[in-house]
Design an enzyme around this catalytic site. Structure first.
Site, PDB file in Angstrom:
ATOM      1  N   HIS A  51      -5.421 -45.096  23.903  1.00 40.27           N
ATOM      2  CA  HIS A  51      -6.427 -44.042  23.690  1.00 40.27           C
ATOM      3  C   HIS A  51      -6.666 -44.221  25.257  1.00 40.27           C
ATOM      4  O   HIS A  51      -8.062 -42.775  25.790  1.00 40.27           O
ATOM      5  CB  HIS A  51      -7.988 -44.583  23.238  1.00 40.27           C
ATOM      6  CG  HIS A  51      -8.600 -45.784  23.897  1.00 40.27           C
ATOM      7  ND1 HIS A  51      -8.102 -46.718  22.935  1.00 40.27           N
ATOM      8  CD2 HIS A  51      -9.774 -46.282  24.526  1.00 40.27           C
ATOM      9  CE1 HIS A  51      -9.301 -48.148  23.539  1.00 40.27           C
ATOM     10  NE2 HIS A  51      -9.682 -47.214  23.978  1.00 40.27           N
ATOM     11  N   ASP A 105      -1.880 -49.136  19.670  1.00 41.71           N
ATOM     12  CA  ASP A 105      -3.235 -48.604  20.803  1.00 41.71           C
ATOM     13  C   ASP A 105      -2.486 -49.025  22.110  1.00 41.71           C
ATOM     14  O   ASP A 105      -3.096 -49.274  22.795  1.00 41.71           O
ATOM     15  CB  ASP A 105      -4.442 -48.892  20.521  1.00 41.71           C
ATOM     16  CG  ASP A 105      -5.641 -48.330  21.009  1.00 41.71           C
ATOM     17  OD1 ASP A 105      -5.230 -47.202  21.782  1.00 41.71           O
ATOM     18  OD2 ASP A 105      -6.965 -49.089  22.054  1.00 41.71           O
ATOM     19  N   SER A 135     -11.299 -51.372  28.366  1.00 45.21           N
ATOM     20  CA  SER A 135      -9.931 -50.862  27.640  1.00 45.21           C
ATOM     21  C   SER A 135      -8.735 -50.941  28.446  1.00 45.21           C
ATOM     22  O   SER A 135      -8.482 -50.560  29.522  1.00 45.21           O
ATOM     23  CB  SER A 135      -9.782 -49.971  26.937  1.00 45.21           C
ATOM     24  OG  SER A 135     -11.072 -49.989  26.006  1.00 45.21           O
TER      25      SER A 135
END
Length: 403
Positions: A141, A171, A248
């Protein structure tokens, strides 16, 4: 009250669901309006790096003093291999549907509002280098749909990055930068983690580069449903090490400075809860992305629920399901996708799964985990209870269909 298919779907876990979901991820986004910039020149794709290659770690002299501890040691060891990833993507801007109605065009004539320019979304995340020639792992993402990707090293260099591949199902994303003799991380193991062990996170939360936080492993094996992202095929590591937007894709470390996970998610409705993808899963997917540009996930085509006595009663009362079951625990199949491998092999709605590849399963997450570690095109042994009879059915999974 009867249980509708819609309600049953709330409890169900799809083995073969992918794509994005509305969940609070550790991703820092901001939007600006300006002309679209040209995409960065693509870098050549390389074959996957072997696990042994990730063992090389840059030798960084430790500071002199009495304040050194294991956290500082881990940061000194891994920090140079942690990068900031800045991405840009173009988002098409359109007039509201009402203003596109022909009536308004006739009414306004030449004065119809001009559609705004395409919007450029900018995002910042983290990543880490796994080979000296510039292979980088991050979250899907962070770079999904990006037209340009910039990778900034701790030494201040900013390099163009090429997205080699992304896998929304886990992911995980793979990026390549053109460089040599880069510092790299050391991969550890998450399979032996137990709650209470130390956890260290390094990343760029809220755009603050090279931020270090520490805590403990709060839990392991959290299902995607528990985390709030049921379309992922991951058993997450839970930690209370502070993870914020921008973390992230950064590494979660153990007390020896080895990467045990990829920081990926925060819960918007809670504090002190962060989640990471186990490094075994992340590394397995990353190797496929570096090698083939995509990852394959075995697909059976079944929809399952974890049985309880209350759910059993609701299923038995639902005329749409037309199922009558007596079990109060286990993993029950409530739907089989038409023409999918499970239907072809003879699996039916109402079957209760007991084992997958001779491994006992108690939850749908257990089934999902066993299927995920199988091979596309191989044979998967599924032991089911059908009424009072136990059957073992051989299923050959296909690759998860592209959405």
């Amino acid at each position: 009250m009867g249980l509708s298919m819609k309600n049953v779907g709330f409890y169900a876990v799809l083995l073969a669901i992918g794509g994005s979901a509305g969940w609070a991820s550790a991703y820092y986004m901001r939007s600006v309006t300006r002309p679209t910039e040209p995409a960065a020149s693509p870098a050549p794709t390389h074959s996957p790096v072997l696990f042994q290659e990730t063992q090389a770690v840059a030798q960084v002299p430790l500071p002199i003093g009495n304040n050194q501890n294991f956290i500082a040691d881990a940061v000194q060891k891994v920090g140079p291999a942690v990068v900031r990833i800045d991405s840009e993507r173009s988002v098409e801007s359109q007039l509201p549907d009402a203003l596109q109605n022909p009536f308004f065009k006739r009414f306004f004539g030449e004065d119809v509002p001009i559609p705004p320019q395409d919007r450029i979304e900018q995002g910042t995340g983290s990543g880490f280098i796994v080979s000296q020639d510039g292979r980088v792992i991050t979250n899907a993402h962070v770079v999904e749909g990006a037209s340009t990707v910039k990778v900034t090293l701790k030494d201040g260099r900013t390099l163009d990055g090429k997205v080699v591949g992304i896998d929304p199902v886990t992911d995980v994303a793979a990026i390549k930068i053109n460089a040599a003799s880069l510092p790299t991380v050391t991969l550890g193991k998450s399979e032996t983690l137990i709650p209470g062990q130390w956890a260290i996170a390094i990343g760029n939360p809220l755009g603050l580069d090279n931020t270090v936080t520490a805590g403990i492993i709060s839990a392991t094996g959290r299902s995607s449903s528990q985390v709030g992202i049921p379309d992922r095929r991951v058993r997450f590591i839970q930690t209370d090490a502070a993870i914020n937007p921008g973390n992230s894709g950064g590494p979660l470390l153990n007390d020896r400075g080895e990467v045990i996970g990829i920081n990926t998610a925060i819960r918007a409705n809670a504090q002190g809860l962060g989640f990471a993808i186990p490094i075994e899963t992340g590394w397995r997917i990353a190797q496929q992305l570096f090698d083939k540009g995509q990852a394959q996930h075995p697909y059976l085509g079944i929809q399952m629920v974890d049985l309880t006595s209350d759910l059993r009663d609701r299923i038995n009362e639902d005329p749409e399901l037309n199922l009558k079951i007596s079990d109060t625990q286990g993993v029950m199949i409530i739907q089989v996708v038409k023409s999918a491998p499970a239907e072809t092999a003879g699996i039916r709605p109402g079957d209760v799964i007991l084992k997958v590849n001779n491994v006992p399963v108690a939850t749908s997450s257990d089934v999902q985990q066993q299927i995920e570690t199988s091979q596309v095109g191989g044979s998967v042994s599924v032991e089911v209870k059908r009424g009072n009879e136990t059957k073992t059915i051989q299923v050959r999974p296909i690759a998860f269909p592209n959405p």
